[in-house]
Write an enzyme that holds these catalytic residues in place. Structure first.
Site, PDB file in Angstrom:
ATOM      1  N   TRP A 126      22.873 -53.431  30.771  1.00 31.66           N
ATOM      2  CA  TRP A 126      23.628 -53.068  31.976  1.00 31.66           C
ATOM      3  C   TRP A 126      22.800 -53.300  33.231  1.00 31.66           C
ATOM      4  O   TRP A 126      23.307 -53.318  34.334  1.00 31.66           O
ATOM      5  CB  TRP A 126      24.103 -51.612  31.906  1.00 31.66           C
ATOM      6  CG  TRP A 126      23.026 -50.544  32.051  1.00 31.66           C
ATOM      7  CD1 TRP A 126      21.796 -50.523  31.473  1.00 31.66           C
ATOM      8  CD2 TRP A 126      23.122 -49.339  32.820  1.00 31.66           C
ATOM      9  NE1 TRP A 126      21.119 -49.371  31.808  1.00 31.66           N
ATOM     10  CE2 TRP A 126      21.902 -48.624  32.639  1.00 31.66           C
ATOM     11  CE3 TRP A 126      24.107 -48.780  33.636  1.00 31.66           C
ATOM     12  CZ2 TRP A 126      21.654 -47.388  33.246  1.00 31.66           C
ATOM     13  CZ3 TRP A 126      23.860 -47.553  34.237  1.00 31.66           C
ATOM     14  CH2 TRP A 126      22.644 -46.868  34.043  1.00 31.66           C
ATOM     15  N   ASP A 127      21.506 -53.501  33.057  1.00 32.74           N
ATOM     16  CA  ASP A 127      20.612 -53.787  34.177  1.00 32.74           C
ATOM     17  C   ASP A 127      21.194 -54.888  35.070  1.00 32.74           C
ATOM     18  O   ASP A 127      21.082 -54.847  36.292  1.00 32.74           O
ATOM     19  CB  ASP A 127      19.236 -54.267  33.656  1.00 32.74           C
ATOM     20  CG  ASP A 127      18.569 -53.274  32.713  1.00 32.74           C
ATOM     21  OD1 ASP A 127      19.292 -52.609  31.951  1.00 32.74           O
ATOM     22  OD2 ASP A 127      17.335 -53.176  32.713  1.00 32.74           O
TER      23      ASP A 127
ATOM     24  N   GLU B 292      18.746 -41.574  28.492  1.00 32.82           N
ATOM     25  CA  GLU B 292      18.567 -41.820  27.044  1.00 32.82           C
ATOM     26  C   GLU B 292      17.711 -40.770  26.349  1.00 32.82           C
ATOM     27  O   GLU B 292      17.442 -40.902  25.155  1.00 32.82           O
ATOM     28  CB  GLU B 292      17.959 -43.216  26.835  1.00 32.82           C
ATOM     29  CG  GLU B 292      18.895 -44.323  27.257  1.00 32.82           C
ATOM     30  CD  GLU B 292      18.285 -45.708  27.083  1.00 32.82           C
ATOM     31  OE1 GLU B 292      17.071 -45.797  26.843  1.00 32.82           O
ATOM     32  OE2 GLU B 292      19.035 -46.693  27.208  1.00 32.82           O
TER      33      GLU B 292
ATOM     34  N   LYS C 138      15.604 -38.841  31.394  1.00 30.41           N
ATOM     35  CA  LYS C 138      14.795 -40.055  31.515  1.00 30.41           C
ATOM     36  C   LYS C 138      15.091 -40.771  32.833  1.00 30.41           C
ATOM     37  O   LYS C 138      14.237 -41.422  33.422  1.00 30.41           O
ATOM     38  CB  LYS C 138      15.114 -40.978  30.339  1.00 30.41           C
ATOM     39  CG  LYS C 138      14.355 -42.277  30.316  1.00 30.41           C
ATOM     40  CD  LYS C 138      14.736 -43.101  29.100  1.00 30.41           C
ATOM     41  CE  LYS C 138      13.969 -44.404  29.013  1.00 30.41           C
ATOM     42  NZ  LYS C 138      14.480 -45.271  27.944  1.00 30.41           N
ATOM     43  N   GLN C 139      16.333 -40.679  33.282  1.00 31.11           N
ATOM     44  CA  GLN C 139      16.763 -41.395  34.491  1.00 31.11           C
ATOM     45  C   GLN C 139      18.038 -40.745  35.001  1.00 31.11           C
ATOM     46  O   GLN C 139      18.694 -40.002  34.275  1.00 31.11           O
ATOM     47  CB  GLN C 139      16.985 -42.870  34.174  1.00 31.11           C
ATOM     48  CG  GLN C 139      18.106 -43.142  33.186  1.00 31.11           C
ATOM     49  CD  GLN C 139      17.868 -44.428  32.415  1.00 31.11           C
ATOM     50  OE1 GLN C 139      17.227 -44.413  31.374  1.00 31.11           O
ATOM     51  NE2 GLN C 139      18.395 -45.535  32.892  1.00 31.11           N
TER      52      GLN C 139
HETATM   53  C1  BGC Z   1      16.493 -47.748  30.077  1.00 33.46           C
HETATM   54  C2  BGC Z   1      17.844 -48.422  30.093  1.00 33.46           C
HETATM   55  C3  BGC Z   1      17.639 -49.893  30.413  1.00 33.46           C
HETATM   56  C4  BGC Z   1      16.661 -50.544  29.460  1.00 33.46           C
HETATM   57  C5  BGC Z   1      16.357 -51.979  29.819  1.00 33.46           C
HETATM   58  C6  BGC Z   1      15.605 -48.457  29.079  1.00 33.46           C
HETATM   59  O1  BGC Z   1      14.339 -47.873  29.067  1.00 33.46           O
HETATM   60  O2  BGC Z   1      16.619 -46.386  29.736  1.00 33.46           O
HETATM   61  O3  BGC Z   1      18.679 -47.820  31.058  1.00 33.46           O
HETATM   62  O4  BGC Z   1      18.861 -50.558  30.362  1.00 33.46           O
HETATM   63  O5  BGC Z   1      15.464 -49.820  29.476  1.00 33.46           O
HETATM   64  O6  BGC Z   1      15.767 -52.065  31.063  1.00 33.46           O
END
Ligand code: BGC
Length: 750
Positions: free
Chosen positions: A338-339, A480, A592-593
C-alpha cells in the site's frame, strides 16, 4: 570516521549530496543513498572497482524470478559498473595506497553520480581519477559511465578493464543462466535468462578512449566479457574513457541481445547522451520540484526524496509499480505494498499524472491475481495481495525464520488479514480521477478495480444479528503490532467510504457510458440485490467511534488492553515489538504506526467524517504518545508531521518531518542498506505540500493554507489539477497560527 567512531555526515547544498571521505564501514548504506535510475532500472551506488563489503545491484522493473519462502523477487541484473584501473601494476583500490582527496556527489538536478579522487598508488605515483555515471532518462535502455584519468606526477602505462558481470546475486542466490556471449565491432555482449520466469536479458557494452593512443583487447571469460585498453599517459594529460551500455529484456522486445547490440552501434557520443539526459531531467524538475528557502538541509532532503521516487517510477510501462524499497535494495524483495497508493501516488497524481496512471493501471493488470486470492480465501470479487509482484498473486511470505537459531518460525499474518490494501488501491484511483477528470481511464480501468473490490468487501463483511450491524472481523489494521482484531475503525470506515464511492461510480458509469456499465454488470454480477446490500452496509457498518468525546477506538477492545508508557522504555534503540516480543506487544496499547490517526489523515483531504479538528485533537492526544514512532514503521513520521502541524505543534511537526526526510540520507533507522524507504519519501511530498503548504483540493481548484516551519522563508511548487497548472509561492506567516493562508504570497494562482 571521527574519534568517537561516528561516520562523517554527508553534506548538502540545494541540489547536491556530498560525501567527503571514503568510509569503508558505511558501504551498504551509502550504496543505497547513491542509487541512480531512470524509471526503467535502478543501480545502487557501488564503486566501479569492486569491494568485498559491497552489495552492488541493478534492478529492472518487472524482472521477477522465483525464490523460496517469498515466492518471487526482483532479480539482481548483470552489473554494468565494473571498471578497474591499473597503474604500473598497481590496481586502484581505495584501501590501498593513500587517498589524498576524495569527493563523491550525487547531482539531483541532472541525475548524475560522480566521484573525484586524488590517489597515491603503493608505488608512489599520484593520479587524479574522476568517475561519473548515469542511467539515461531520455533513452531508458542506455547507461553511461565516464572515467577520466590524469597523472599528477608521473608518466607511465595505464591499463583499464571495463566489464559486465553476468553473475549478480540476490544475497547469495543467482537468478541467471548464461545463454551466450560474444563480441561485435562495437563491443561485447551477454545473453542471459532467469531460471524460472525465463525472462531473457541482453546487455552490450563498448568503450571509447580520447586523449591518448590506446591499444584495445577483448577477453571473454564465461559470463564476464571485458574490454581492455592500455595507453601511456603523462603528467597533466587527461585520458577519458567512456563506457556505454545498452540493456533490454524479453519483457520489452523480442530479441533482447540483438536489440542491445544494434542499439549500441547507433549510440551517439557520450557528450550528446548526457545533454539529452540532462534536458530530460530539467523537464521532470519543471513539474515536480519543490523550492524551500531558509533551510538548506530540508531543501536538499526534500529534493532527494523526490529524486528517489522520480527514478523509481516507470514512465513507459503500465505493467509494473514501485516496490516498497524502490529499485534500490534487496529489502522486501521488490514487492509492492500500500506504500505506493497511499504514500507515493500523490506526488505523481498532482505533478505527473501520466505516471500515476501507469502505476494504477498495474493494479488493473493484476486483477486476475487479486481474483485468485479472493477465491482462495472463499470470497468473491478481487482481493488485492498485501505484497504484490508481477501477477498480483499474494507473495507475502507465510512464515519467516527467526533470528534466534533456537526460536520458533514466525507466522506472517498480513497476507491473510491486512486486507485494507483493497481499499487503499481504490482510494488512489478515486483521487487520481478527481485530480485529472480522466474519464476514459476510469471507464476502461478504474471502474472495474473499484467495483470488483467492492464485490469482495460485500462478501467479506459479516452481519452481526445480535448487534444488528455489519462487522469486519479478524483483521490487521494499519498498525501491525495487533495481529488479530475485530472491527478496526480504520478498515471499517475505509470500507464504508469504498461502498459510498463505488455506488457513485456505478451511477456515473451508467449515465456516462451505459454500455460499459452493462458490460461490468454482467462481468462482475452487479445485481440490484448486490448494490442494495452495499447501501445497507454503508448505513449499518460499525465504526468504533464515540461522537461525544471524538475518540476513535482503534478496534473492538483496544481500550481494555494493558496501557503503556513509552517513556519508561527510553533510552532505547529497538522497536517496542523487539523489546516485548510479538505476543506481549499484541496485549498492549502500543502502535507500530498511525491507525486511527491514519484514518483521520485519509479523511482530512475531503474533510469527511470522522475527520474534524475536534476528533483530530482528541485522537492525537490519545494515540500519538502510544505510537512507536521512532522505532516502529517508517511510514509513521511523515503522517505525524502533517497532523502535528495541523494542531500547531511546531517543534514536534518539524522533528517528525526531518526524521522522515533524512531516513535514508542519514540512515536514521539503521536499515538504509536494504534500500530507499519509498513510502516515507512519498510522505515527505505530502508533508510539504498538503501539510506545510496546507493544500486543500476543493471542487474547483487547489487552495493553500500554509503554515511553514520556522526558518522557511519560502515554499514554492506546482500542481496540476484537471489539466491546469497551479503555481504556489508561499511565504512564512506565523507558524501554527492557523490555516487561513497567513503569509501566502500567492494563493492558488495558476
Ligand atoms: C509497515 C507496512 C508497510 C511495509 C512496507 C511495514 O513495516 O508496517 O505498513 O507497508 O512495512 O513498507
Amino acid at each position: 570516521m571521527d574519534t568517537k567512531g561516528r561516520y562523517q555526515h554527508l553534506t548538502y547544498t540545494d541540489w547536491t549530496v556530498r560525501e567527503t571521505q571514503f568510509e569503508p564501514d558505511q558501504f551498504r548504506y551509502r550504496e543505497t543513498v547513491f542509487t541512480i535510475g531512470n524509471g526503467y532500472l535502478g543501480t545502487r551506488g557501488s564503486f566501479e572497482e569492486g569491494y568485498s563489503q559491497a552489495s552492488p545491484a541493478t534492478f529492472i522493473h518487472g524482472v521477477y524470478d522465483e525464490v523460496p519462502i517469498v515466492y518471487t523477487e526482483l532479480a539482481n541484473c548483470p552489473d554494468w559498473l565494473p571498471f578497474t584501473i591499473n597503474i604500473d601494476g598497481d590496481r586502484f583500490r581505495l584501501e590501498k595506497g593513500e587517498i589524498l582527496s576524495y569527493e563523491r556527489k550525487l547531482d539531483l538536478r541532472q541525475g548524475i553520480l560522480s566521484r573525484s579522487v586524488r590517489w597515491r598508488s603503493p608505488n608512489n605515483q599520484i593520479i587524479d581519477i574522476h568517475f561519473e555515471r548515469f542511467a539515461n532518462l531520455a533513452d531508458e535502455q542506455v547507461l553511461a559511465l565516464r572515467c577520466q584519468l590524469t597523472p599528477v606526477d608521473f608518466a607511465g602505462a595505464i591499463e583499464i578493464q571495463a566489464s559486465i558481470n553476468g553473475y549478480p546475486e540476490n544475497q547469495g542466490f543467482n537468478h541467471w543462466e548464461l545463454l551466450d556471449q560474444g563480441k561485435t565491432e562495437a563491443g561485447v555482449w551477454l545473453n542471459l535468462r532467469t531460471r524460472s520466469s525465463r525472462i531473457q536479458l541482453g546487455i552490450a557494452t563498448s568503450i571509447k578512449i580520447s586523449g591518448a593512443e590506446a591499444s584495445l583487447q577483448v577477453t571473454s571469460p564465461p559470463g564476464y566479457p571485458t574490454l581492455i585498453a592500455s595507453f601511456l599517459a603523462s603528467p597533466g594529460q587527461t585520458v577519458t574513457v567512456d563506457k556505454l551500455v545498452t540493456v533490454f529484456t524479453s519483457k520489452h522486445v523480442e530479441n533482447p541481445v540483438a536489440t542491445a547490440c544494434e542499439k549500441l552501434v547507433q549510440l551517439p557520443e557520450y557528450s550528446f547522451i548526457i545533454k539529452t539526459h540532462s534536458q530530460a531531467w530539467e523537464e521532470v524538475w519543471q513539474k515536480s520540484d519543490i523550492v524551500i528557502e531558509g533551510d538548506v538541509t530540508a531543501q536538499l532532503a526534500v529534493r532527494y526524496n523526490l529524486f528517489q521516487l522520480l527514478i523509481a517510477a516507470s514512465r513507459n510501462n503500465d505493467q509494473v509499480s514501485i516496490p516498497a524499497k524502490t529499485l534500490s535494495g534487496f529489502g522486501y524483495r521488490g514487492h509492492i505494498f500500500w506504500d505506493t497508493e497511499i504514500f507515493i501516488l500523490p506526488l505523481f497524481i498532482y505533478t505527473q499524472p501520466e505516471i500515476a496512471r501507469n502505476l494504477l493501471t498495474y493494479r488493473y493488470h493484476t486483477l486476475p491475481g487479486a481474483r485468485r486470492k479472493a477465491v482462495h480465501y472463499g470470497y468473491k470479487g478481487a482481493m488485492y495481495a498485501w505484497e504484490s509482484a508481477d501477477t498480483g498473486d499474494e507473495v507475502t511470505p507465510r512464515w519467516l525464520p527467526p533470528n534466534d537459531p533456537y526460536g520458533e518460525d514466525i507466522r506472517i499474518w498480513c497476507r491473510d488479514r491486512e486486507i485494507h490494501i483493497s481499499t487503499d488501491v481504490v482510494y488512489a484511483v478515486w483521487y487520481y480521477w478527481q485530480a485529472t477528470n480522466d474519464d476514459e481511464w476510469m471507464r476502461d480501468y478504474g471502474a472495474e478495480i473499484f467495483l470488483d473490490t467492492a464485490v469482495f468487501w460485500s462478501s467479506r463483511v459479516e452481519y452481526n444479528t445480535k448487534h444488528e450491524r455489519y462487522e469486519i472481523r479478524e483483521v490487521i489494521g494499519a498498525d501491525e503490532y495487533h495481529e488479530f482484531v475485530h472491527n478496526n475503525a480504520f478498515t471499517n470506515r475505509l470500507v464504508q467510504w469504498h461502498f459510498e464511492k463505488a455506488l457513485y461510480i456505478y451511477d456515473w458509469l451508467y449515465k456516462t457510458f451505459p454500455d460499459k456499465a452493462i458490460e461490468l454488470e454482467d462481468k462482475l454480477l452487479l445485481s440490484i440485490g448486490r448494490r442494495s446490500r452495499w447501501s445497507d452496509i454503508i448505513t449499518n457498518i460499525w465504526i468504533p467511534y464515540d461522537e461525544s468525546t471524538g475518540l476513535i477506538e482503534q478496534f473492538e477492545g483496544f481500550f481494555q488492553l494493558q496501557d503503556i508508557n513509552l517513556e519508561e522504555y527510553e533510552p532505547r534503540t529497538k522497536s517496542i515489538q523487539a523489546i516485548l516480543g510479538i505476543e506481549e506487544g499484541n496485549k498492549r496499547q502500543v502502535l507500530k504506526q498511525p491507525d486511527a490517526l491514519m484514518l483521520l489523515y485519509l479523511m482530512r483531504q475531503s474533510q469527511e467524517p470522522p475527520y474534524n479538528p475536534h476528533t483530530l485533537q482528541a485522537n492525537w492526544d490519545y494515540y500519538a504518545p502510544r505510537t512507536d514512532i521512532s522505532y516502529g514503521s517508517s511510514l509513521g513520521p511523515a503522517i505525524h508531521a502533517i497532523l502535528a502541524s495541523d494542531l500547531g505543534k511546531t517543534a514536534q511537526a518539524y522533528e517528525r518531518f526531518m526524521q522522515a526526510a533524512l531516513v535514508d540520507l542519514e540512515n536514521v533507522r539503521g536499515n538504509a542498506p536494504e534500500g530507499i524507504h519509498g513510502a516515507s519519501a512519498g510522505g515527505i511530498w505530502q508533508a510539504v505540500v498538503l501539510g506545510f503548504g496546507g493544500i486543500q483540493m476543493g471542487d474547483s481548484e487547489p487552495i493553500a493554507h500554509p503554515h511553514l516551519p520556522p526558518g522557511w522563508t519560502r515554499l514554492k511548487f506546482k500542481l496540476i489539477w484537471r489539466g491546469k497548472w497551479h503555481e504556489f509561492d508561499l511565504g512564512n506567516g506565523e507558524w501554527g497560527q492557523g490555516d487561513q493562508g497567513a503569509g501566502s504570497r500567492d494563493r492558488g494562482n495558476s
